[in-house]
Design a protein around this motif. Sequence first.
Motif, PDB file in Angstrom:
ATOM      1  N   GLY A  95       0.901  -1.204  -0.122  1.00 40.03           N
ATOM      2  CA  GLY A  95       0.174   0.001   0.051  1.00 40.03           C
ATOM      3  C   GLY A  95       0.930   1.306   0.009  1.00 40.03           C
ATOM      4  N   CYS A  96       0.442   2.354  -0.522  1.00 39.59           N
ATOM      5  CA  CYS A  96       1.186   3.654  -0.548  1.00 39.59           C
ATOM      6  C   CYS A  96       0.933   4.376   0.434  1.00 39.59           C
ATOM      7  CB  CYS A  96       0.673   4.332  -1.947  1.00 39.59           C
ATOM      8  SG  CYS A  96       1.165   3.992  -3.357  1.00 39.59           S
ATOM      9  N   VAL A  97       2.041   5.052   1.113  1.00 43.26           N
ATOM     10  CA  VAL A  97       1.957   5.742   2.448  1.00 43.26           C
ATOM     11  C   VAL A  97       2.281   7.118   1.832  1.00 43.26           C
ATOM     12  CG1 VAL A  97       3.060   6.292   4.666  1.00 43.26           C
ATOM     13  CG2 VAL A  97       3.039   4.081   3.660  1.00 43.26           C
ATOM     14  N   PRO A  98       1.197   7.993   2.151  1.00 43.45           N
ATOM     15  CA  PRO A  98       1.510   9.563   1.652  1.00 43.45           C
ATOM     16  C   PRO A  98       2.727  10.176   2.233  1.00 43.45           C
ATOM     17  CG  PRO A  98      -0.661   9.276   2.756  1.00 43.45           C
ATOM     18  CD  PRO A  98       0.067   7.964   2.810  1.00 43.45           C
ATOM     19  N   SER A  99       3.511  10.893   1.490  1.00 40.30           N
ATOM     20  CA  SER A  99       4.732  11.569   1.838  1.00 40.30           C
ATOM     21  C   SER A  99       4.941  12.857   1.242  1.00 40.30           C
ATOM     22  CB  SER A  99       5.641  10.380   1.457  1.00 40.30           C
ATOM     23  OG  SER A  99       6.911  11.069   1.595  1.00 40.30           O
ATOM     24  N   ALA A 100       5.521  13.716   1.774  1.00 38.24           N
ATOM     25  CA  ALA A 100       5.825  14.928   1.195  1.00 38.24           C
ATOM     26  C   ALA A 100       7.109  14.856   0.324  1.00 38.24           C
ATOM     27  CB  ALA A 100       6.189  16.077   2.354  1.00 38.24           C
ATOM     28  N   SER A 101       7.806  13.970   0.615  1.00 43.78           N
ATOM     29  CA  SER A 101       9.151  13.593   0.191  1.00 43.78           C
ATOM     30  C   SER A 101       8.924  13.049  -1.630  1.00 43.78           C
ATOM     31  CB  SER A 101      10.138  12.518   0.621  1.00 43.78           C
ATOM     32  OG  SER A 101       9.426  11.417   0.373  1.00 43.78           O
ATOM     33  N   LYS A 102       9.949  13.379  -2.197  1.00 44.65           N
ATOM     34  CA  LYS A 102      10.014  12.830  -3.595  1.00 44.65           C
ATOM     35  C   LYS A 102      10.021  11.368  -3.634  1.00 44.65           C
ATOM     36  CE  LYS A 102      11.905  17.150  -5.378  1.00 44.65           C
ATOM     37  NZ  LYS A 102      12.809  17.819  -6.316  1.00 44.65           N
ATOM     38  N   ALA A 103      10.471  10.580  -2.636  1.00 47.86           N
ATOM     39  CA  ALA A 103      10.473   9.070  -2.804  1.00 47.86           C
ATOM     40  C   ALA A 103       9.002   8.584  -2.592  1.00 47.86           C
ATOM     41  CB  ALA A 103      11.311   8.545  -1.762  1.00 47.86           C
ATOM     42  N   ASP A 104       8.795   7.408  -3.108  1.00 42.97           N
ATOM     43  CA  ASP A 104       7.627   6.773  -2.881  1.00 42.97           C
ATOM     44  C   ASP A 104       7.785   5.830  -1.836  1.00 42.97           C
ATOM     45  OD1 ASP A 104       6.437   7.688  -5.240  1.00 42.97           O
ATOM     46  OD2 ASP A 104       7.243   6.118  -6.559  1.00 42.97           O
ATOM     47  N   ILE A 105       6.727   5.688  -0.624  1.00 41.48           N
ATOM     48  CA  ILE A 105       7.004   5.129   0.400  1.00 41.48           C
ATOM     49  C   ILE A 105       5.788   4.144   0.415  1.00 41.48           C
ATOM     50  CG2 ILE A 105       7.209   5.041   3.031  1.00 41.48           C
ATOM     51  CD1 ILE A 105       8.050   8.023   2.649  1.00 41.48           C
ATOM     52  N   TYR A 106       6.122   2.854   0.627  1.00 42.11           N
ATOM     53  CA  TYR A 106       5.010   1.838   0.630  1.00 42.11           C
ATOM     54  C   TYR A 106       5.176   0.881   1.846  1.00 42.11           C
ATOM     55  CZ  TYR A 106       5.278   2.372  -4.493  1.00 42.11           C
ATOM     56  OH  TYR A 106       5.349   2.755  -5.615  1.00 42.11           O
ATOM     57  N   LYS A 107       3.993   0.289   2.351  1.00 46.07           N
ATOM     58  CA  LYS A 107       3.975  -0.353   3.644  1.00 46.07           C
ATOM     59  C   LYS A 107       3.250  -1.551   3.264  1.00 46.07           C
ATOM     60  CE  LYS A 107       2.114  -0.108   8.277  1.00 46.07           C
ATOM     61  NZ  LYS A 107       1.734   0.583   9.327  1.00 46.07           N
ATOM     62  N   CYS A 108       3.696  -2.840   3.682  1.00 50.45           N
ATOM     63  CA  CYS A 108       3.109  -3.954   3.426  1.00 50.45           C
ATOM     64  C   CYS A 108       1.930  -4.113   4.579  1.00 50.45           C
ATOM     65  CB  CYS A 108       4.251  -5.245   3.820  1.00 50.45           C
ATOM     66  SG  CYS A 108       3.180  -6.553   3.526  1.00 50.45           S
ATOM     67  N   PRO A 109       0.585  -4.484   4.317  1.00 49.66           N
ATOM     68  CA  PRO A 109      -0.413  -4.668   5.408  1.00 49.66           C
ATOM     69  C   PRO A 109      -0.073  -6.055   6.215  1.00 49.66           C
ATOM     70  CG  PRO A 109      -1.315  -5.016   3.023  1.00 49.66           C
ATOM     71  CD  PRO A 109       0.281  -4.613   3.006  1.00 49.66           C
ATOM     72  N   THR A 110       0.750  -6.820   5.661  1.00 52.38           N
ATOM     73  CA  THR A 110       0.767  -7.992   6.484  1.00 52.38           C
ATOM     74  C   THR A 110       1.908  -8.069   7.197  1.00 52.38           C
ATOM     75  OG1 THR A 110      -0.091  -9.348   4.565  1.00 52.38           O
ATOM     76  CG2 THR A 110       1.082 -10.477   6.133  1.00 52.38           C
ATOM     77  N   GLU A 113       6.193  -3.905   6.842  1.00 49.96           N
ATOM     78  CA  GLU A 113       7.722  -3.647   6.573  1.00 49.96           C
ATOM     79  C   GLU A 113       7.270  -2.053   5.810  1.00 49.96           C
ATOM     80  OE1 GLU A 113      11.799  -4.099   5.555  1.00 49.96           O
ATOM     81  OE2 GLU A 113      10.234  -5.483   6.606  1.00 49.96           O
ATOM     82  N   HIS A 114       8.246  -1.222   5.748  1.00 56.96           N
ATOM     83  CA  HIS A 114       8.100   0.147   5.133  1.00 56.96           C
ATOM     84  C   HIS A 114       9.177   0.068   3.787  1.00 56.96           C
ATOM     85  CE1 HIS A 114       5.689   1.762   8.310  1.00 56.96           C
ATOM     86  NE2 HIS A 114       5.576   2.443   7.523  1.00 56.96           N
ATOM     87  N   ILE A 115       9.052   0.314   2.687  1.00 59.37           N
ATOM     88  CA  ILE A 115       9.769   0.244   1.496  1.00 59.37           C
ATOM     89  C   ILE A 115       9.810   1.682   1.011  1.00 59.37           C
ATOM     90  CG2 ILE A 115      10.373  -0.840  -0.538  1.00 59.37           C
ATOM     91  CD1 ILE A 115       9.068  -3.411   0.719  1.00 59.37           C
ATOM     92  N   THR A 116      10.992   2.046   0.862  1.00 61.62           N
ATOM     93  CA  THR A 116      11.226   3.483   0.183  1.00 61.62           C
ATOM     94  C   THR A 116      11.959   3.273  -1.160  1.00 61.62           C
ATOM     95  OG1 THR A 116      11.119   4.643   2.303  1.00 61.62           O
ATOM     96  CG2 THR A 116      11.880   5.998   0.322  1.00 61.62           C
ATOM     97  N   THR A 117      11.342   3.866  -2.294  1.00 64.53           N
ATOM     98  CA  THR A 117      11.997   3.617  -3.667  1.00 64.53           C
ATOM     99  C   THR A 117      11.955   5.372  -4.042  1.00 64.53           C
ATOM    100  OG1 THR A 117       9.938   3.512  -4.662  1.00 64.53           O
ATOM    101  CG2 THR A 117      11.109   1.642  -4.010  1.00 64.53           C
ATOM    102  N   ASN A 118      13.028   5.655  -4.926  1.00 64.66           N
ATOM    103  CA  ASN A 118      13.001   6.618  -5.588  1.00 64.66           C
ATOM    104  C   ASN A 118      11.987   6.918  -6.561  1.00 64.66           C
ATOM    105  OD1 ASN A 118      15.401   7.506  -4.341  1.00 64.66           O
ATOM    106  ND2 ASN A 118      16.578   6.144  -5.934  1.00 64.66           N
ATOM    107  N   ALA A 119      11.321   8.188  -6.562  1.00 62.36           N
ATOM    108  CA  ALA A 119      10.179   8.530  -7.512  1.00 62.36           C
ATOM    109  C   ALA A 119      10.774   8.443  -8.802  1.00 62.36           C
ATOM    110  CB  ALA A 119       9.502   9.726  -7.213  1.00 62.36           C
ATOM    111  N   ALA A 120       9.935   7.881  -9.648  1.00 63.33           N
ATOM    112  CA  ALA A 120      10.038   7.752 -11.221  1.00 63.33           C
ATOM    113  C   ALA A 120      10.218   8.990 -11.757  1.00 63.33           C
ATOM    114  CB  ALA A 120       9.333   6.927 -11.765  1.00 63.33           C
ATOM    115  N   GLY A 121      11.442   9.482 -12.438  1.00 62.40           N
ATOM    116  CA  GLY A 121      11.557  10.892 -12.993  1.00 62.40           C
ATOM    117  C   GLY A 121      11.309  10.858 -14.408  1.00 62.40           C
TER     118      GLY A 121
END
Length: 121
Positions: A95-110, A113-121
Motif C-alpha cells: 500500500g502507498c503511504v502519503p509522503s511529502a518527499s520525492k520518494a515513494d513509500i510503501y507499507k506491507c499490510p501483512t 515492512e516500510h519500503i522507500t523507492t526513488n520516485a520515477a522521474g
Amino acid sequence: MATLDPVKSQAHFAAHHTGGRMKELEQYRLNAAAHLLIAREEQSREIVALREKIEAITADIALQGIAFTRATRPLPEGKVCPRCWIWDGKLIELGCVPSASKADIYKCPTCKEHITTNAAG
C-alpha cells in the motif's frame, strides 16, 4: 580364665569387621548402578532432544533453500512485498503511504515492512 581359640577369634573378627565393609562395598555398588542409570536416562533424553533439533534445523534449511530461490529471481509483477514473497512465498500487494518527499513509500499490510523507492522521474 578362658583361653582364646585363635580360629574362632579370627572368624568372629572377620564376621564383625568385614561384614560392615562388605555392606559398604555393596552400597557403593548399588549407588554406582543408580548413578549410571540416571546418567543413561538423561543422555537418552538429550539424544531425543538433539534428534528433534536436527529435524527442525533440517526443515529450516529446506525452507531457506526455497526462500533463497525466490530471493535470487526477479520479484513477481506489481507492487509485491519483497519480504513476504521471499520469506513466506506470499504475494501481498504493497500500500502507498502519503509522503511529502520525492520518494515513494510503501507499507506491507501483512508484515508492516516500510519500503522507500526513488520516485520515477
